[in-house]
Design a protein around this motif. Structure first.
Motif, PDB file in Angstrom:
ATOM      1  N   ALA A 227      37.003  39.421  -4.562  1.00  0.00           N
ATOM      2  CA  ALA A 227      36.237  40.293  -5.454  1.00  0.00           C
ATOM      3  C   ALA A 227      34.741  40.099  -5.236  1.00  0.00           C
ATOM      4  O   ALA A 227      33.956  41.053  -5.265  1.00  0.00           O
ATOM      5  CB  ALA A 227      36.598  40.000  -6.908  1.00  0.00           C
ATOM      6  N   ASN A 228      34.346  38.842  -4.994  1.00  0.00           N
ATOM      7  CA  ASN A 228      32.941  38.548  -4.727  1.00  0.00           C
ATOM      8  C   ASN A 228      32.510  39.175  -3.406  1.00  0.00           C
ATOM      9  O   ASN A 228      31.420  39.755  -3.300  1.00  0.00           O
ATOM     10  CB  ASN A 228      32.733  37.034  -4.700  1.00  0.00           C
ATOM     11  CG  ASN A 228      31.296  36.630  -4.971  1.00  0.00           C
ATOM     12  OD1 ASN A 228      30.380  37.440  -4.886  1.00  0.00           O
ATOM     13  ND2 ASN A 228      31.088  35.375  -5.294  1.00  0.00           N
ATOM     14  N   ILE A 229      33.362  39.069  -2.399  1.00  0.00           N
ATOM     15  CA  ILE A 229      33.068  39.716  -1.115  1.00  0.00           C
ATOM     16  C   ILE A 229      32.922  41.223  -1.318  1.00  0.00           C
ATOM     17  O   ILE A 229      32.016  41.856  -0.757  1.00  0.00           O
ATOM     18  CB  ILE A 229      34.175  39.412  -0.089  1.00  0.00           C
ATOM     19  CG1 ILE A 229      34.158  37.916   0.288  1.00  0.00           C
ATOM     20  CG2 ILE A 229      34.005  40.270   1.163  1.00  0.00           C
ATOM     21  CD1 ILE A 229      35.318  37.475   1.150  1.00  0.00           C
ATOM     22  N   ALA A 230      33.807  41.787  -2.131  1.00  0.00           N
ATOM     23  CA  ALA A 230      33.735  43.227  -2.405  1.00  0.00           C
ATOM     24  C   ALA A 230      32.408  43.597  -3.052  1.00  0.00           C
ATOM     25  O   ALA A 230      31.860  44.672  -2.797  1.00  0.00           O
ATOM     26  CB  ALA A 230      34.901  43.650  -3.296  1.00  0.00           C
ATOM     27  N   SER A 231      31.875  42.703  -3.892  1.00  0.00           N
ATOM     28  CA  SER A 231      30.582  42.994  -4.519  1.00  0.00           C
ATOM     29  C   SER A 231      29.478  43.044  -3.471  1.00  0.00           C
ATOM     30  O   SER A 231      28.524  43.831  -3.591  1.00  0.00           O
ATOM     31  CB  SER A 231      30.258  41.947  -5.591  1.00  0.00           C
ATOM     32  OG  SER A 231      29.906  40.699  -5.018  1.00  0.00           O
ATOM     33  N   ALA A 237      26.644  49.021   0.631  1.00  0.00           N
ATOM     34  CA  ALA A 237      26.948  50.452   0.608  1.00  0.00           C
ATOM     35  C   ALA A 237      26.033  51.201  -0.348  1.00  0.00           C
ATOM     36  O   ALA A 237      25.567  52.306  -0.050  1.00  0.00           O
ATOM     37  CB  ALA A 237      28.410  50.662   0.206  1.00  0.00           C
ATOM     38  N   THR A 238      25.747  50.603  -1.490  1.00  0.00           N
ATOM     39  CA  THR A 238      24.867  51.234  -2.472  1.00  0.00           C
ATOM     40  C   THR A 238      23.454  51.371  -1.929  1.00  0.00           C
ATOM     41  O   THR A 238      22.778  52.386  -2.154  1.00  0.00           O
ATOM     42  CB  THR A 238      24.858  50.426  -3.785  1.00  0.00           C
ATOM     43  OG1 THR A 238      26.184  50.388  -4.320  1.00  0.00           O
ATOM     44  CG2 THR A 238      23.917  51.041  -4.803  1.00  0.00           C
ATOM     45  N   ILE A 277      33.449  53.008   0.388  1.00  0.00           N
ATOM     46  CA  ILE A 277      33.437  51.546   0.274  1.00  0.00           C
ATOM     47  C   ILE A 277      33.128  51.131  -1.162  1.00  0.00           C
ATOM     48  O   ILE A 277      33.712  50.175  -1.690  1.00  0.00           O
ATOM     49  CB  ILE A 277      32.411  50.950   1.258  1.00  0.00           C
ATOM     50  CG1 ILE A 277      32.889  51.173   2.695  1.00  0.00           C
ATOM     51  CG2 ILE A 277      32.190  49.464   0.990  1.00  0.00           C
ATOM     52  CD1 ILE A 277      31.801  51.012   3.741  1.00  0.00           C
ATOM     53  N   THR A 278      32.217  51.846  -1.813  1.00  0.00           N
ATOM     54  CA  THR A 278      31.875  51.561  -3.202  1.00  0.00           C
ATOM     55  C   THR A 278      33.105  51.685  -4.092  1.00  0.00           C
ATOM     56  O   THR A 278      33.394  50.806  -4.912  1.00  0.00           O
ATOM     57  CB  THR A 278      30.777  52.522  -3.690  1.00  0.00           C
ATOM     58  OG1 THR A 278      29.588  52.306  -2.920  1.00  0.00           O
ATOM     59  CG2 THR A 278      30.470  52.300  -5.160  1.00  0.00           C
ATOM     60  N   GLY A 279      33.844  52.770  -3.932  1.00  0.00           N
ATOM     61  CA  GLY A 279      35.036  52.986  -4.760  1.00  0.00           C
ATOM     62  C   GLY A 279      36.116  51.957  -4.506  1.00  0.00           C
ATOM     63  O   GLY A 279      36.739  51.445  -5.450  1.00  0.00           O
ATOM     64  N   LEU A 327      32.673  49.389   6.834  1.00  0.00           N
ATOM     65  CA  LEU A 327      31.255  49.080   6.672  1.00  0.00           C
ATOM     66  C   LEU A 327      30.630  48.671   7.998  1.00  0.00           C
ATOM     67  O   LEU A 327      29.490  49.037   8.299  1.00  0.00           O
ATOM     68  CB  LEU A 327      31.072  47.972   5.632  1.00  0.00           C
ATOM     69  CG  LEU A 327      29.615  47.579   5.346  1.00  0.00           C
ATOM     70  CD1 LEU A 327      28.798  48.785   4.893  1.00  0.00           C
ATOM     71  CD2 LEU A 327      29.545  46.469   4.304  1.00  0.00           C
ATOM     72  N   LYS A 328      31.364  47.922   8.798  1.00  0.00           N
ATOM     73  CA  LYS A 328      30.856  47.535  10.118  1.00  0.00           C
ATOM     74  C   LYS A 328      30.534  48.782  10.949  1.00  0.00           C
ATOM     75  O   LYS A 328      29.452  48.901  11.540  1.00  0.00           O
ATOM     76  CB  LYS A 328      31.879  46.671  10.849  1.00  0.00           C
ATOM     77  CG  LYS A 328      31.444  46.264  12.260  1.00  0.00           C
ATOM     78  CD  LYS A 328      32.509  45.443  12.956  1.00  0.00           C
ATOM     79  CE  LYS A 328      33.657  46.290  13.453  1.00  0.00           C
ATOM     80  NZ  LYS A 328      33.285  47.085  14.676  1.00  0.00           N
ATOM     81  N   GLU A 329      31.461  49.724  10.976  1.00  0.00           N
ATOM     82  CA  GLU A 329      31.244  50.952  11.739  1.00  0.00           C
ATOM     83  C   GLU A 329      30.092  51.766  11.159  1.00  0.00           C
ATOM     84  O   GLU A 329      29.297  52.360  11.904  1.00  0.00           O
ATOM     85  CB  GLU A 329      32.530  51.787  11.739  1.00  0.00           C
ATOM     86  CG  GLU A 329      33.673  51.134  12.502  1.00  0.00           C
ATOM     87  CD  GLU A 329      35.009  51.825  12.280  1.00  0.00           C
ATOM     88  OE1 GLU A 329      35.029  52.865  11.567  1.00  0.00           O
ATOM     89  OE2 GLU A 329      36.028  51.343  12.812  1.00  0.00           O
ATOM     90  N   THR A 330      29.987  51.792   9.832  1.00  0.00           N
ATOM     91  CA  THR A 330      28.901  52.531   9.189  1.00  0.00           C
ATOM     92  C   THR A 330      27.547  51.956   9.567  1.00  0.00           C
ATOM     93  O   THR A 330      26.597  52.691   9.868  1.00  0.00           O
ATOM     94  CB  THR A 330      29.069  52.499   7.653  1.00  0.00           C
ATOM     95  OG1 THR A 330      30.347  53.056   7.304  1.00  0.00           O
ATOM     96  CG2 THR A 330      27.971  53.290   6.965  1.00  0.00           C
TER      97      THR A 330
END
Length: 432
Positions: A227-231, A237-238, A277-279, A327-330
């Motif tokens: 969950a922390n990694i997701a943050s 992304a934001t 990614i945000t969602g 995210l890497k590709e983005t």
């Protein structure tokens, strides 16, 4: 997991066939351990090792009667063996098999997560090095502050992922364990050596003390790390989304030749990857509550955790790896408009030299901080309202009251002032 966000490497680990094969591997490893202990003969173990197999359809048929998946599993295995079948599941309880196997699946999945994290880190490091000396407007509260190095933004995220990896490695150590301790976790029908042998054979650590199950604080910690990694992923992304806004336009996601941004407005280019990614990051963090509640089981165990873990664990890994890879590709395809960033810097008429001027005057005069601050603030307001250069405003409003040697002012109005310590930051961060 729906197909849209499925990662094949993760699905191959968590599908029913592979899961049951890991269950079977646990049973075989336990038989091997009993053979090492002198209870099962070499010939009997060889027969188990060579012939024991699992037919999923047959297991499901048996489960309709037994209403117990592990009993159905062991009986389906026994049907593939001769007299040696009596050694299957010797001294074990269901969760010795299920939790040990599940922790192995987690270990295999963790390796994929590590690879994706390392790849993302590499992209961030490359961006940090590329843009180390590229100036951009720093913001606080969403408002222009002072120019800074664009590369520091990527270096910050790189360093944050390093911390996430440190947490992840600790969580891995705690959850990648074998639990072979019997029905109450007290080894009454099991020997310590059996667990040690199985753990060694499967490349797992040992659950030092358990009840009938591996304690779910281990899982809760792992999922809280995810969950922390997701943050962090959502943070990045934001930031992309904020910079892609029409009012900013300093960054934007790559746009393929035949890509479409809107079904109705052909001119649109939307930050869809970052929004995706945000969602998904929000979805991933939602699992933490379930994981922490799973740690509260009745007495030695219940199965209130079992039902949701069948769903959430594979979903968590699919979503996390998918998000890391996207995210890497983005970031790899990210377009950064350096001219637009410079335009925004120049639009401020040098007003961002307010703090360097404040510090210089305070060091070189005897006036109070309050007086000097108010003087400089007055000049900044005039600068932005009248669209005049900040240095001109300072001189017009009586800078000579505070500064005797005006030639020193030219040294302050140097844009490289704002990145003068960037090399030191890079050295310290990358050295660590």
């Amino acid at each position: 997991m729906i197909n849209r966000y499925t990662v094949k490497k993760i699905e191959d680990i968590w599908n029913d066939e592979n899961k049951l094969n890991i269950w079977l591997d646990v049973e075989k490893k336990v038989s091997y351990a009993w053979m090492k202990m002198g209870i099962v003969s070499q010939d009997e173990y060889n027969l188990i090792s060579q012939n024991a197999s699992i037919n999923i359809q047959r297991m499901l048929e048996i489960e309709k009667e037994t209403r117990h998946d592990v009993v159905a599993f062991t009986r389906a295995i026994s049907e593939t063996l001769g007299k040696e079948k009596k050694w299957i599941h010797l001294g074990l309880t269901s969760t010795d098999v299920v939790d040990t196997a599940q922790n192995k699946l987690i270990q295999l999945s963790n390796r994929i997560v590590v690879a994706s994290l390392v790849e993302l880190k590499a992209v961030l490091k490359d961006k940090a090095l590329k843009y180390k000396n590229t100036l951009t407007m720093g913001r606080s509260h969403g408002i222009y502050g002072e120019p800074t190095s664009l590369g520091l933004k990527f270096l910050l995220w790189f360093d944050e992922l390093n911390r996430q990896l440190e947490r992840f490695y600790l969580a891995r150590k705690q959850i990648e364990v074998a639990k072979i301790s019997g029905s109450m976790g007290n080894y009454a029908n099991m020997e310590f050596e059996i667990e040690e042998i199985v753990a060694n054979e499967m490349g797992l650590g040992i659950d030092n003390i358990s009840t009938q199950v591996t304690q779910r604080d281990r899982h809760a910690f792992l999922i809280s790390v995810f969950a922390n990694i997701a943050s962090t992923l959502e943070k990045i992304a934001t930031e992309i989304r904020l910079f892609q806004r029409s009012e900013v336009q300093e960054w934007h996601e790559g746009f393929k030749p035949n890509q479409k941004g809107s079904s109705s407005m052909p001119h649109k280019k939307n930050p869809i990857s970052s929004e995706n990614i945000t969602g998904l990051s929000r979805y991933l963090r939602s699992f933490t509550n379930v994981a922490f509640e799973n740690n509260v089981l009745w007495h030695e165990r219940d199965i209130s955790h079992s039902s949701n873990e069948r769903i959430i664990l594979s979903d968590i890994y699919n979503v996390l790896v998918y998000s890391l890879n996207r995210l890497k590709e983005t970031l790899e395809e990210l377009v950064i408009d350096e001219e637009k960033m410079l335009e925004h810097i120049n639009s401020q008429f040098n007003v961002f030299y307010s703090q360097p001027m404040l510090n210089y005057i305070l060091i070189n005069c005897d006036e109070s901080r309050e007086e000097v601050y108010d003087f400089i603030q007055k000049c900044t307001f005039e600068t932005m309202n009248s669209k005049v250069d900040f240095k001109e405003s300072l001189i017009r409003n009586g800078l000579n009251k505070y500064v005797k040697d005006m030639s020193k002012i030219e040294e302050i109005f140097n844009i490289n002032y704002f990145i003068r310590n960037v090399d030191k930051i890079y050295s310290r961060t990358l050295k660590k």
